[in-house]
Enzyme design. Sequence first.
Site, mmCIF file in Angstrom:
data_model
loop_
_atom_site.group_PDB
_atom_site.id
_atom_site.type_symbol
_atom_site.label_atom_id
_atom_site.label_comp_id
_atom_site.label_asym_id
_atom_site.label_seq_id
_atom_site.Cartn_x
_atom_site.Cartn_y
_atom_site.Cartn_z
ATOM 1 N N CYS A 1 0.579 -1.719 0.369
ATOM 2 C CA CYS A 1 -0.447 -0.215 0.123
ATOM 3 C C CYS A 1 1.102 1.153 0.109
ATOM 4 C CB CYS A 1 -0.845 0.058 1.091
ATOM 5 S SG CYS A 1 0.008 -0.020 2.380
ATOM 6 N N HIS B 1 -1.714 7.057 2.759
ATOM 7 C CA HIS B 1 0.164 6.905 3.093
ATOM 8 C C HIS B 1 0.951 8.413 2.229
ATOM 9 C CE1 HIS B 1 -0.989 3.346 5.251
ATOM 10 N NE2 HIS B 1 -0.877 2.964 4.048
#
Lengths: 363, 363, 363, 363
Positions: free
Chosen positions: B156, B252
């Site tokens: 991810c 993120h």
Amino acid sequence: MATTSAQKKKCAILGATGAVGTRFVQLLENHPFLELVAVGASAKSAGKRYASVIHWQHPTPVPSNIADMIVRPCTPSHYQDCEIIFSGLDSSVAGEIEMEFLKADFAIFSNASNHRMAPFVPLMVPTVNLPHLEMIHAQREHYKLQKGFLVCNSNCAVVGIVVAFAALQKLGAIDQATICSLQSISGAGYPGTPGLDILDNVIPYIAGEEEKIQAEACKILGNFQKDPSASIVEQSIPMTVACNRVAVLDGHLLCVSIRFAQRPAPSLDQIKAALQEYTSDAQTLGCFSAPQRAIVVHDAPDRPQPRLDRNIEAGFAVNVGRIRSDPSGVYDCMFVALSHNTILGAAGASIMNAEAAIKQGYV
Amino acid sequence: MATTSAQKKKCAILGATGAVGTRFVQLLENHPFLELVAVGASAKSAGKRYASVIHWQHPTPVPSNIADMIVRPCTPSHYQDCEIIFSGLDSSVAGEIEMEFLKADFAIFSNASNHRMAPFVPLMVPTVNLPHLEMIHAQREHYKLQKGFLVCNSNCAVVGIVVAFAALQKLGAIDQATICSLQSISGAGYPGTPGLDILDNVIPYIAGEEEKIQAEACKILGNFQKDPSASIVEQSIPMTVACNRVAVLDGHLLCVSIRFAQRPAPSLDQIKAALQEYTSDAQTLGCFSAPQRAIVVHDAPDRPQPRLDRNIEAGFAVNVGRIRSDPSGVYDCMFVALSHNTILGAAGASIMNAEAAIKQGYV
Amino acid sequence: MATTSAQKKKCAILGATGAVGTRFVQLLENHPFLELVAVGASAKSAGKRYASVIHWQHPTPVPSNIADMIVRPCTPSHYQDCEIIFSGLDSSVAGEIEMEFLKADFAIFSNASNHRMAPFVPLMVPTVNLPHLEMIHAQREHYKLQKGFLVCNSNCAVVGIVVAFAALQKLGAIDQATICSLQSISGAGYPGTPGLDILDNVIPYIAGEEEKIQAEACKILGNFQKDPSASIVEQSIPMTVACNRVAVLDGHLLCVSIRFAQRPAPSLDQIKAALQEYTSDAQTLGCFSAPQRAIVVHDAPDRPQPRLDRNIEAGFAVNVGRIRSDPSGVYDCMFVALSHNTILGAAGASIMNAEAAIKQGYV
Amino acid sequence: MATTSAQKKKCAILGATGAVGTRFVQLLENHPFLELVAVGASAKSAGKRYASVIHWQHPTPVPSNIADMIVRPCTPSHYQDCEIIFSGLDSSVAGEIEMEFLKADFAIFSNASNHRMAPFVPLMVPTVNLPHLEMIHAQREHYKLQKGFLVCNSNCAVVGIVVAFAALQKLGAIDQATICSLQSISGAGYPGTPGLDILDNVIPYIAGEEEKIQAEACKILGNFQKDPSASIVEQSIPMTVACNRVAVLDGHLLCVSIRFAQRPAPSLDQIKAALQEYTSDAQTLGCFSAPQRAIVVHDAPDRPQPRLDRNIEAGFAVNVGRIRSDPSGVYDCMFVALSHNTILGAAGASIMNAEAAIKQGYV
């Protein structure tokens, strides 16, 4: 032997109502030889009872004798009873006010950024560069002072770097560094970062911070050259810096990668030993606030962490962990550094600077 | 023209009860040509009503027809009605189960890390490397499959890098990069990071993550070489990576510094233009989930921010901001990249991979 | 006069690896007359070094002598060197294990909920109902014990109520109360509440908590009746309780409204005075951990607050603020109460209970 | 049939740069018959480009046509092109400015608290008391207006109460209620609550809020009495209210306990049915922003939760859950209510009020 009140140095705090100011008050409570006798602030607060104009956020209560003090205006004539001035002033006003106090021959320990990079002004992290205090002589000569001087402490994020680098450079010169910071919201003062901006969020920008870190680190890590110019020969370490604000109350965490000049570079074992064995002049000199360990090395893979480690050594140490090599081979060593931004990164450093100056006879 | 149910591809989700699994369910609701007909999970949940065994955390409710499905065990014989298998399985079991489904000739799109680096397995970020799908032919030959295959999506955190680098390498090869991540807690699944660990804190360590980012980026950015070996020639970019977990729910954020091989390096204007103009094959091919902009460039000095920008383009874009030079001169360019870790970084990528595979006739 | 090690009471902690267990370890460090000599936990941890099986979250490090202890299994035969057993066991196992230790004639101070409501078992908040200790005689008779007994401390949320009510009932009986709690995540143990559930959120439900608060408060506030039955005559105060989990690390805050039986009701001034003047038996008896003030009354309109006030009196006080009338006239008084859930609400209460039992000769 | 731009009502937002103001802008984007043509703010912002003076925090970008608008001063002469004025002004200035606009015969929908309790001013939660709009006639007569009027929407925390009570009172009069609120920080505007105050904390006090909730609820739930006085006959429900600020971005959660006047009280089943079946006049009238369900009833024991449920029905519904009896017997029913404080609790309500006023011919 206890110091009697008569022997204590009388101190004042300018900007005593702000976030840094209240931290000064808290740290000076019960100090063995510094006695807080005056609190100063802007016209808005001057003339009022201290406790009525502050937003106190420390777990210990406002010391009761300070709570009842009447806030003074920030002009030198109101501080004739003080030997030491701590400045927690906002940088929007600190430049001018501190200069007035300096010209009035006060000994000033400032947390503001205004004069940090000025020639003749020692920029000091007490566990790194105490010898820079010697510049006070030249400063007095320059400003024609008898007993006054101005000493600045550093930006709150730079302490993690300079303390670690001071230890590491005992192994050899660092010739490149990359730093990514995750900084707490108390670094922005009070009220500072709105809750709406930081909850479930990161702000990948702090105005002016990346520049300050680079510039201040090079001055702090420089050498004081007495002759002929009585100036700091700055170190020149290229630093690539990215700063972020995160949802943490106190404690600035830095992800650091460094390269040494020498080949082969020091080993990780040597690096770890250098960090662990580092003892600063503030410790050797016996400064009251000096930590037992200037650097605390962590072995757990996920430490240091801000909430768990920021208060180690009462906030006067730098925590270092995750000491590892860089699989890419570009850097010789990577690590995480954590320091308490309002203690070693602000008021605490200023107080330790004063302790050192007293020990060395400047006050 | 609307696709009728009869024309839709029948899909299943393995590991449908976890954080990634429920995101798959949410993203497949109302999909024009993928129809979810089966949900699978471990023996603990198999045989129970789906809604009774999940911890649904999305703002839209569990689709009612899925809520009532009976969870199936994760063995191939239970999925004869399915053409496409999405795997949100935990890596502790994904390796074996996915291999069983592959050998049973299913088309599998997996979010698990187990087979990502295996030869013959395309590791795909759909807005980066669609041509790697061609490796399916060799994979079928190797495993002696008629219509089955296994395609993995990436870690991810790596998507922010590879999408940006795919755009930047149109200007010339990147020969060094430093990355510091500030990753959200949903990246650790559910229950994942305890509240006690992350409130007022940062965890400067995510087990195995730094290694994955380096390895996966090099494979994703590599070139598929048909002859003679039908393999990926990985790119070799030295990456210095430090990963942190922060108190953010989704998204993120990466602080990136890069150096190009060529001198003089591309200018910031060229870099910005390359990012803005980047169009991926997934967009050109017309994948249903493809974003209008694969990269969204931000001009505000403090953007992108996770909470404000993670949902841009429904979570399928990479946000880039703070494009600037490195005052130290070491790197040619610094920037911040942000991507949604459970959409482009997980389930969303897998679904877009499936859309591309259908478009190109592999399913 | 310092207690020598030989004079200290030897203690063990069962469930020493959990959130409550590690808090016991932290609070017993440097205790003047309780010496921790054994740590016990489940089969998973037994036989291993204590430091290797815990998730330590306190700002002070694991005491080094405890860190190196080998964890013992939770069976009485392994604790022959111990006089006092503290139980931080999870309620899924505490019931049976504590009963085994009781039958083996140990003195047990338990934080688990299992036996709290049992007849013969004193349920004690040390700053409220020390006289209930007298029930130990009947308990020993019932279980045919020589020196052993079981004393429970209360649910972590009920302490704010019972300490305040103990003070207020000196003014007259309370005949109705409404309580809404805002409880910290450490109340759920570790790992406890997932970060994904609590960040930017409130969970308006804690299983079983509302029932426990009502039931335990009535027992704690009851009177020990020696004859004929040696039992607690519970108080019967109708309480309307709603419990919420909020994004706070430590400290349970309660919004309380009360009505007194008598008309006219006590005035706010009387109420405030009763709270300020309250002195508990634990203080009078001189228990080592007893706070100087069992109740700290706040005048600022927005206090107490969990983060700022939970550590007052080292976490052994109940903070009360916003003492005001109810404009609707239904209740006589409204206030906010705050207590530290893992100190006065858990391990700390247990330790103070032990101190009182020693002072009174039960150990 | 689409409304052409010519047919749309031209609107302005006063206080357009604040937290409520930007929410107005966001909600009016793509509105079928309200067209935003002007944004007003204080002298500090007037004359500048809208996008340059705001702190936009919504996930969708500033509508591009609004971004480029030049902010106007808040004086009536600058709004001759507008038929409807939405006021998101701060209460420190709203009182006077809104009165100026009213006297200049504008139709004003205000979110400010200043005139809410004034006679002749309808205080409206659109899914509760649309009939109060009829007071406009008397208001116009009183202020000698042709087409202008002032309609206020309510305090952000009161909506959860009045919508639920409107449904419940179909079963019989409520004669007592206790309410404890857990309110999000967006209720304090921007910058509002400092991050340093709310992270790992609760603030058990919101100035003036408890009084507003009590007062506004009684007016909103009152009946409009046309003759003789054209006034609201307020309901008189004694309410015991305690307000808290918690670390949540959006969504106010209320823990509510109620008692009905009649004996026996309605059963929980009846209560649940009344909530589920409630349909407001705004829905019947077909207001564009009216939710499909004015009240969404939750069965899961731990719902509603702010982050998961605040956006249900686009923020225009009130979520109700944990419908249960009070074991103490004092109240007939306890429940949790959740509403979106900046949508149904602020800008959204104002817009729905405008939609209703248009439908009913007041504009």
